[in-house]
Design an enzyme around this catalytic site. Structure first.
Site, mmCIF file in Angstrom:
data_model
loop_
_atom_site.group_PDB
_atom_site.id
_atom_site.type_symbol
_atom_site.label_atom_id
_atom_site.label_comp_id
_atom_site.label_asym_id
_atom_site.label_seq_id
_atom_site.Cartn_x
_atom_site.Cartn_y
_atom_site.Cartn_z
ATOM 1 N N LYS A 3 3.275 4.445 -1.313
ATOM 2 C CA LYS A 3 3.220 5.338 -2.298
ATOM 3 C C LYS A 3 4.470 6.251 -2.052
ATOM 4 O O LYS A 3 4.629 7.055 -1.153
ATOM 5 C CB LYS A 3 1.948 6.483 -2.123
ATOM 6 C CG LYS A 3 0.700 5.452 -1.884
ATOM 7 C CD LYS A 3 0.202 5.494 -0.661
ATOM 8 C CE LYS A 3 -1.358 5.060 -0.698
ATOM 9 N NZ LYS A 3 -1.845 4.052 -1.152
ATOM 10 N N ASP A 15 17.341 9.782 -7.658
ATOM 11 C CA ASP A 15 18.898 9.880 -7.415
ATOM 12 C C ASP A 15 19.502 9.644 -5.990
ATOM 13 O O ASP A 15 20.488 10.109 -5.492
ATOM 14 C CB ASP A 15 19.610 11.223 -7.997
ATOM 15 C CG ASP A 15 19.273 11.250 -9.368
ATOM 16 O OD1 ASP A 15 18.944 10.161 -9.950
ATOM 17 O OD2 ASP A 15 19.389 12.301 -9.868
ATOM 18 N N HIS A 40 -8.063 11.641 1.340
ATOM 19 C CA HIS A 40 -7.482 10.565 1.605
ATOM 20 C C HIS A 40 -6.163 10.705 2.384
ATOM 21 O O HIS A 40 -5.374 9.856 2.279
ATOM 22 C CB HIS A 40 -6.868 10.076 0.099
ATOM 23 C CG HIS A 40 -6.695 8.719 -0.158
ATOM 24 N ND1 HIS A 40 -5.308 8.466 -0.666
ATOM 25 C CD2 HIS A 40 -7.115 7.510 0.133
ATOM 26 C CE1 HIS A 40 -5.079 7.067 -0.788
ATOM 27 N NE2 HIS A 40 -6.255 6.529 -0.271
ATOM 28 N N HIS A 87 0.752 -1.205 -0.144
ATOM 29 C CA HIS A 87 -0.139 0.081 -0.098
ATOM 30 C C HIS A 87 0.743 1.254 0.085
ATOM 31 O O HIS A 87 0.506 2.525 0.262
ATOM 32 C CB HIS A 87 -0.784 -0.131 1.348
ATOM 33 C CG HIS A 87 -2.056 0.919 1.104
ATOM 34 N ND1 HIS A 87 -2.206 2.189 1.932
ATOM 35 C CD2 HIS A 87 -3.016 0.616 0.351
ATOM 36 C CE1 HIS A 87 -3.453 2.540 1.617
ATOM 37 N NE2 HIS A 87 -4.015 1.750 0.673
#
Length: 476
Positions: free
Chosen positions: A193, A198, A406, A191
């Site tokens: 994100k 770099d 969210h 789940h």
């Protein structure tokens, strides 16, 4: 979304705290050298050890490491179309701009940890607001021709949720590995994100790689720039995903030493050279994904709650003191109990603001009512509101799984936790997630630059808005 059935023991939940060093700040060689000097001179010696700064200095338990990078911390939000606030309300970098900066600024590699991919409007429904997702997808396609892009994703049952990564891989723009949690752990999903460029800058937050997360869903994240000391630590978390995405991979009983960390709840990094009076560390879930030294998400959450002295403000999409996605769900009150104890034992103000949308379960209201019902016994210290993003147009109504707050974060008078996980037991037991924890340095004075001060302002903006409404205890 079906998250599976197997859990772990309570002891494993809090795995991940760093082990206390036997010799504190001294290495073994330094320790024996000091012993030798004492014996040789037969006098007491006071030794001052100067550690050479590399990425950070090792610190003994309950101390901080020092980061010598510039480390710029920026809060990142998506404010959905038609969600408005009064003039002068807090405004932060847009999620689209954050991801664009990371992609455009990468010269060697981009690593992405993801749940699913629906960046193109044809993945969901056609809508003009999909343009930001389309643009990010094209940026990745273009960047993949000159730099390495690696994507770790969940093995989703809906093939359309992996179509974008299939295209990126087929065009040679990205290497993609898919984690099969039912095979690896018997249950669960990734789940997470995150996007990292770099091994120097990264984003962690609530936004999925979904065009709706850029225009139609309210999101909160943090971008950390010019900060190799923390990016290299996050790299170890991504490497866990990358290893487990190999064909036939299994979760090892012991993770390789190179994936261990000295940066954790007991030894956070002080962002001294950035001119910030803040410390930072990164925690993860599930417990099976914890190499030595890594703090678990649950340990971080409970520590922040238990350390709060004035207030605890929480904004999450879902709040359940249970599991939700197990074959046989269980009561899981660890966080709920800690919040009740904070209000009852220490008089801490607890404000909880879950989301309410067309897919919400009425069962959540029952648990929220239970928590808020103790308020009269604790001087009204516990308050609950539900935040609802309005559906303004017929076009918005036609977009599935949109128009929702969210956000996933917690803030106290000294600490902010920004996470990728909702708050039910599943997300701490067998779901992969990442949290960034930023705290005010002990003994310092807070300023408007402090992340926890900015997150508090976001919470209060939302709490006092017309979109947040008190939970009615008499409501059926």
């Amino acid at each position: 979304m079906k998250i599976g059935k197997d859990g772990v023991s309570k002891e494993e939940y809090t795995k991940g705290k760093s082990l206390k060093s036997r010799f504190g700040k001294f290495s073994a060689k330094e320790f024996y050298f000091l012993v030798f000097i004492v014996i040789l001179t037969s006098v007491s010696v006071v030794a001052v050890v100067v550690l050479t700064p590399t990425e950070h200095n090792e610190a003994s338990n309950n101390e901080v490491s020092i980061c010598y990078d510039k480390c710029r911390l920026t809060l990142v939000e998506t404010i959905p179309e038609n969600l408005t606030y009064p003039h002068g309300s807090p405004v932060h970098m847009d999620t689209y701009d954050s991801w664009s900066k990371l992609i455009d600024g990468a010269s060697e590699r981009i690593d992405i940890g993801s749940f699913y991919w629906t960046m193109r409007q044809e993945d969901v429904v056609e809508d003009p607001s999909a343009w930001k997702g389309e643009a990010i997808f094209q940026k990745l396609l273009d960047a993949g021709s000159t730099i390495d892009i690696r994507i770790a994703q969940n093995n989703n049952t809906d093939p359309m949720m992996m179509k974008d990564t299939e295209i990126l891989a087929s065009k040679g723009a990205a290497s993609v590995r898919t984690l099969d949690f039912p095979r690896l752990l018997g249950a669960g999903i990734i789940h997470t994100k995150l996007m990292m460029a770099d091994t120097s800058a990264f984003y962690v937050g609530s936004a999925n790689f979904d065009w709706r997360a850029l225009t139609q869903v309210k999101e909160l994240g943090i971008m950390v720039s010019d900060c190799p000391c923390m990016a290299k630590d996050l790299q170890k978390i991504f490497d866990v995903y990358w290893i487990l995405g190999e064909e036939g991979a299994v979760v090892p009983s012991e993770w390789p030493a190179e994936l261990s960390t000295e940066i954790n709840m007991d030894n956070p990094v002080a962002l001294a050279d950035a001119g910030l009076n803040e410390t930072m560390y990164i925690s993860v879930a599930p417990p099976a994904f914890l190499p030595d030294g890594r703090t678990s998400d649950l340990a971080a959450v409970l520590n922040i709650i238990d350390s709060a002295e004035e207030f605890i403000y929480i904004s999450v999409m879902d709040y359940f003191p249970t599991t939700l996605y197990q074959e046989h769900n269980i009561y899981w009150p660890l966080i709920d109990d800690s919040l009740r104890a904070a209000a009852f034992e220490r008089g801490v103000q607890v404000r909880l603001m879950p989301s309410w949308w067309r897919y919400s379960s009425n069962n959540m209201k029952a648990y929220l009512k239970s928590l808020e019902s103790i308020s009269s016994a604790v001087d009204d210290k516990v308050q609950v509101k539900l935040f609802e993003v309005p559906i303004v147009t017929p076009e918005q109504a036609s977009i599935p799984y949109s128009r929702v707050n969210h956000n996933k974060y917690m803030v106290t008078e000294k600490t902010a936790l920004i996470t990728t996980s909702n708050w039910s037991g599943d997300y701490f037991i067998n779901t992969a997630g990442v949290s960034v924890i930023v705290s005010q340095t002990e003994g310092s004075e807070p300023t408007e630059k402090n992340i926890h001060v900015q997150v508090k302002a976001i919470f209060e903006r939302d709490w006092n808005s017309p979109y947040a409404k008190f939970l009615n205890l008499t409501e059926s």
